[in-house]
Enzyme design. Structure first.
Site, mmCIF file in Angstrom:
data_model
loop_
_atom_site.group_PDB
_atom_site.id
_atom_site.type_symbol
_atom_site.label_atom_id
_atom_site.label_comp_id
_atom_site.label_asym_id
_atom_site.label_seq_id
_atom_site.Cartn_x
_atom_site.Cartn_y
_atom_site.Cartn_z
ATOM 1 N N VAL A 139 50.069 38.531 36.365
ATOM 2 C CA VAL A 139 51.186 37.870 37.037
ATOM 3 C C VAL A 139 52.509 38.183 36.338
ATOM 4 O O VAL A 139 53.533 38.402 36.990
ATOM 5 C CB VAL A 139 50.953 36.345 37.100
ATOM 6 C CG1 VAL A 139 52.155 35.641 37.732
ATOM 7 C CG2 VAL A 139 49.692 36.041 37.889
ATOM 8 N N ALA A 196 57.128 38.040 25.335
ATOM 9 C CA ALA A 196 56.162 37.836 24.246
ATOM 10 C C ALA A 196 54.754 38.031 24.778
ATOM 11 O O ALA A 196 54.391 37.466 25.815
ATOM 12 C CB ALA A 196 56.309 36.438 23.649
ATOM 13 N N LYS A 200 48.300 25.777 36.219
ATOM 14 C CA LYS A 200 47.830 24.549 36.845
ATOM 15 C C LYS A 200 46.976 23.707 35.899
ATOM 16 O O LYS A 200 47.015 22.481 35.931
ATOM 17 C CB LYS A 200 47.053 24.826 38.129
ATOM 18 C CG LYS A 200 45.802 25.684 37.994
ATOM 19 C CD LYS A 200 46.105 27.125 38.149
ATOM 20 C CE LYS A 200 44.883 28.013 38.110
ATOM 21 N NZ LYS A 200 45.250 29.442 38.228
ATOM 22 N N GLU A 249 55.723 26.345 41.414
ATOM 23 C CA GLU A 249 55.222 26.787 42.720
ATOM 24 C C GLU A 249 53.998 27.691 42.586
ATOM 25 O O GLU A 249 53.062 27.618 43.375
ATOM 26 C CB GLU A 249 56.325 27.516 43.474
ATOM 27 C CG GLU A 249 55.948 27.939 44.873
ATOM 28 C CD GLU A 249 55.722 26.763 45.819
ATOM 29 O OE1 GLU A 249 54.563 26.559 46.224
ATOM 30 O OE2 GLU A 249 56.700 26.049 46.116
ATOM 31 N N VAL A 278 49.868 26.543 42.312
ATOM 32 C CA VAL A 278 48.976 26.140 43.400
ATOM 33 C C VAL A 278 49.093 27.139 44.545
ATOM 34 O O VAL A 278 50.182 27.361 45.082
ATOM 35 C CB VAL A 278 49.318 24.727 43.914
ATOM 36 C CG1 VAL A 278 48.365 24.342 45.054
ATOM 37 C CG2 VAL A 278 49.244 23.701 42.796
ATOM 38 N N GLY A 311 49.003 30.393 44.806
ATOM 39 C CA GLY A 311 49.666 31.686 44.635
ATOM 40 C C GLY A 311 50.972 31.811 45.379
ATOM 41 O O GLY A 311 51.934 31.093 45.113
ATOM 42 N N GLU A 339 35.819 36.534 37.889
ATOM 43 C CA GLU A 339 35.910 36.891 36.474
ATOM 44 C C GLU A 339 34.515 37.110 35.893
ATOM 45 O O GLU A 339 33.504 36.690 36.470
ATOM 46 C CB GLU A 339 36.604 35.760 35.697
ATOM 47 C CG GLU A 339 37.993 35.409 36.185
ATOM 48 C CD GLU A 339 39.035 36.425 35.783
ATOM 49 O OE1 GLU A 339 38.735 37.279 34.919
ATOM 50 O OE2 GLU A 339 40.154 36.384 36.327
ATOM 51 N N LYS A 384 44.423 22.166 40.991
ATOM 52 C CA LYS A 384 45.430 22.313 42.037
ATOM 53 C C LYS A 384 45.480 21.085 42.942
ATOM 54 O O LYS A 384 46.561 20.623 43.315
ATOM 55 C CB LYS A 384 45.138 23.579 42.848
ATOM 56 C CG LYS A 384 45.203 24.859 42.027
ATOM 57 C CD LYS A 384 44.588 26.038 42.759
ATOM 58 C CE LYS A 384 44.576 27.291 41.907
ATOM 59 N NZ LYS A 384 43.866 28.418 42.562
#
Length: 436
Positions: free
Chosen positions: A14, A43, A105, A129, A132, A134, A190, A205
């Site tokens: 992201v 960072a 979240k 925003e 929750v 995306g 994952e 969420k």
């Protein structure tokens, strides 16, 4: 107006999307914000990879403290995730008078009240925003667009991994374990999918949406959470035959007794729009007393869809950075002094309809005994299906759909039904919502 200076904590999927979209659309974003928005420091523990992503366009460090303490940074974007280091850095940034944008979240669902209180004391904004659904602007809808409404309920498909798995189980008739492996191979799940498949991610969420819908504190610990790991392909097939589809839903509902906050597999009539959300897509259905039912649909994850939400928050803060705190949208949609103490109901006190599957011996009187127990527990039957046993078999399935009743009534009835000698094994129980 002078540009807003931004520090970025974490440049993973992201974070990289945020950096790239902000760079690609900087002119359009500045036109909307009324000023430039510029990332000046990043960072990440993988400093070498971060340098490859940003080049020489901004400073790169491995220590997040250098971001939250940076004198030129106005906004800190937190994309680290988790509860530990992320919480520490967010609170330090707030103490230094910096606004926060986060997609975390888990952090807000567990420590949101503390973070919002600290931000209020310092007069800074916390925007989330991206936390929750995306790229779907559901936070904006709940905090602003639906502000005239008394929200009655929310139901959301808010985890793409589980929705992909359930869609594949329905389409292919495969069992959970098989589809999970395929989801991992394709990158939808994952390596450790626990937070997704056990419903925890969706519950984080749902907790945030419930707080914004009903003006209550953030109370993740009181949410009822069930995942999809025990869901069987046969129940998906039976639900389909009865005109329903099964989705993992995050549900927040206002009742006279309090607030329902729950995540679990749910039967939904197949004609409902939300029942037809397939693959890794997300959708949130919100019912308000004035507007009725509204549906928000889109990509709930991914690099650039989530970055879209992060940057929308940056623009909001850029517009309001010089405004007094009283002119800003409250963190949880309601003014802090107006937060309610409505209780979160325990699952035993939740009222809904139910799907029950019983594996029984094919003997005379089985159905009569079961229906008698349901009647004694004040549970009325809405529909029923009894499968013919296969040739040579002496066992079969009975599927019962109930009218609305309290969970504790169903649990009491199930205990009695399972004690019948003709009922083989445990009764499968799923909740059912009509959203009519």
């Amino acid at each position: 107006m002078k540009s807003i200076k931004v520090g970025l904590l974490g440049i993973g999927t992201v974070g990289a999307g945020t950096f790239n979209v902000l760079k690609r659309n900087q002119e359009e974003i500045a036109r909307r914000a009324g000023r430039g928005i510029e990332i000046v420091i990043v960072a990440d523990l993988n400093e070498a990879r971060a340098r490859e992503l940003v080049g020489t366009q901004c400073e790169v460090v491995s220590d997040g403290n250098l971001v939250v303490n940076h004198p030129d940074v106005d906004i800190v974007i937190e994309l680290i995730g988790g509860y530990g280091v992320a919480k520490e850095l967010v609170l330090k940034a707030i103490a230094n008078g910096k606004h926060i944008v986060t997609a975390n979240k888990a952090l807000l669902a567990t420590h949101g009240d503390e973070i919002f209180r600290a931000a209020q004391e310092k007069g800074v904004m916390v925007a989330y925003e991206a936390a929750v659904a995306g790229g779907i602007p559901i936070i904006k809808a709940l905090r602003e667009g639906l502000t005239a409404n008394r929200i009655q309920w929310i139901a959301g498909i808010i985890n793409g991994t589980t929705n992909f798995i359930l869609s594949e189980m329905r389409d292919k008739g495969s069992d959970f374990d098989t589809v999970l492996k395929e989801a991992q191979r394709l990158g939808y799940a994952e390596a450790d999918p626990t937070f997704d498949i056990e419903g925890i991610d969706a519950a984080h969420k749902a907790t945030l949406m419930a707080s914004m819908a009903f003006g209550i504190p953030v109370q993740f610990a009181k949410a009822h959470v069930e995942g999809i790991t025990k869901l069987e392909a046969v129940d998906i097939r039976y639900a389909e035959q009865l005109g329903y589809r099964i989705k993992l839903l995050g549900i927040a509902k206002r009742t006279e007794a309090g607030i329902e906050l729950r995540v679990h597999p749910t039967l939904i009539p197949s004609k409902r729009l939300i029942a037809n959300v397939e693959g890794a897509m997300n959708a949130v259905l919100v019912n308000g007393d004035a507007v009725g039912a509204t549906l928000y649909y889109g990509k709930g994850a991914g690099s650039e869809p989530t970055a879209s939400a992060v940057i929308a928050d940056l623009v909001d803060i850029a517009r309001l950075a010089d405004a007094s705190p009283e002119q800003r949208v409250p963190y949880l949609a309601f003014q802090p002094q107006s937060i309610s103490n409505l209780p979160i109901l325990p699952i035993a006190e939740v009222t809904t309809s139910y799907y029950l599957r019983l594996h029984v011996a094919d003997k005379l009187g089985v159905l009569a005994n079961v229906t008698s127990i349901l009647a004694e527990s004040t549970i009325s039957i809405d529909a029923m299906m009894q499968k013919e046993p296969a040739l040579g078999e002496t066992q079969t399935d009975i599927i019962i759909l109930t009218h609305q009743t309290q969970e504790k009534n169903v649990e009491a009835a199930i205990r009695k039904i399972e004690a019948l000698p003709t009922v083989l094994g445990q009764v499968t129980k799923l909740r059912l919502e009509h959203f009519s």
